[in-house]
Design an enzyme around this catalytic site. Structure first.
Site, mmCIF file in Angstrom:
data_model
loop_
_atom_site.group_PDB
_atom_site.id
_atom_site.type_symbol
_atom_site.label_atom_id
_atom_site.label_comp_id
_atom_site.label_asym_id
_atom_site.label_seq_id
_atom_site.Cartn_x
_atom_site.Cartn_y
_atom_site.Cartn_z
ATOM 1 N N ASN A 46 0.853 -1.177 0.000
ATOM 2 C CA ASN A 46 0.000 0.000 0.000
ATOM 3 C C ASN A 46 0.895 1.235 0.000
ATOM 4 O O ASN A 46 1.798 1.348 0.826
ATOM 5 C CB ASN A 46 -0.905 -0.017 1.235
ATOM 6 C CG ASN A 46 -1.907 1.103 1.214
ATOM 7 O OD1 ASN A 46 -1.533 2.265 1.215
ATOM 8 N ND2 ASN A 46 -3.180 0.755 1.210
ATOM 9 N N GLU A 59 -2.443 -4.996 -3.126
ATOM 10 C CA GLU A 59 -2.794 -5.883 -4.237
ATOM 11 C C GLU A 59 -2.595 -5.200 -5.583
ATOM 12 O O GLU A 59 -2.078 -5.800 -6.524
ATOM 13 C CB GLU A 59 -4.255 -6.353 -4.101
ATOM 14 C CG GLU A 59 -4.545 -7.149 -2.852
ATOM 15 C CD GLU A 59 -4.982 -6.296 -1.653
ATOM 16 O OE1 GLU A 59 -5.583 -6.856 -0.731
ATOM 17 O OE2 GLU A 59 -4.715 -5.068 -1.649
#
Length: 151
Positions: A46, A59
């Site tokens: 992140n 992700e």
């Protein structure tokens, strides 16, 4: 680099990204994408804080790092935290075969929705992921809420 041969070994790659992100002052969520044989295609974290980019989840950073693939249906996405609705949409859109999750205690994300679509969800319930995420949520609720859209 040797292939990761177990779900736990794949999660370790994402945990390493999680820790790097935390050390950079960011939100501790890491991700990685592997082939079925354990070959790492891309890893990320992140970067909301680091890049000022609210779309850069662990992700999605791993997805970008893996680069263009001819297909995703035989790939494994690994994440330290149950994927949010945004990341679940990416997983669904590209029809990943399997998702390995480190922590579904601190956030459930879209794992039930993904399971209902037939995506194999392996929840490892990693004590390390659960601890790091839980501590961060308590210490920095402002950043946590910003990341999940409740800011």
């Amino acid at each position: 680099m040797n292939p990761a041969t177990t779900d736990e070994a794949m999660l370790e790659v994402a945990i390493e990204q999680m820790k790097i992100g935390l050390a950079e002052g960011g939100i501790p969520v890491g991700g990685a994408i592997f082939r079925q044989d354990g070959t790492l295609l891309g890893a990320g974290r992140n970067r909301l804080v680091q890049n000022g980019d609210p779309s850069m989840h662990g992700e999605t950073d791993a997805f970008r790092a893996a680069g263009r693939q001819p297909r995703y249906t035989d790939l494994i996405l690994v994440t330290t935290l149950a994927p949010c609705r945004y990341c679940s949409g990416l997983i669904s859109q590209f029809r990943f075969k399997k998702v390995i999750v480190g922590d579904s205690v601190n956030a459930q994300g879209g794992i039930d929705w993904l399971r209902a679509q037939g995506i194999d969800i392996v929840d490892l319930k990693s004590p390390e992921c659960i601890r790091i995420t839980g501590e961060f949520q308590k210490r920095r609720p402002d950043l946590w809420n910003e990341c999940i859209g409740d800011g």
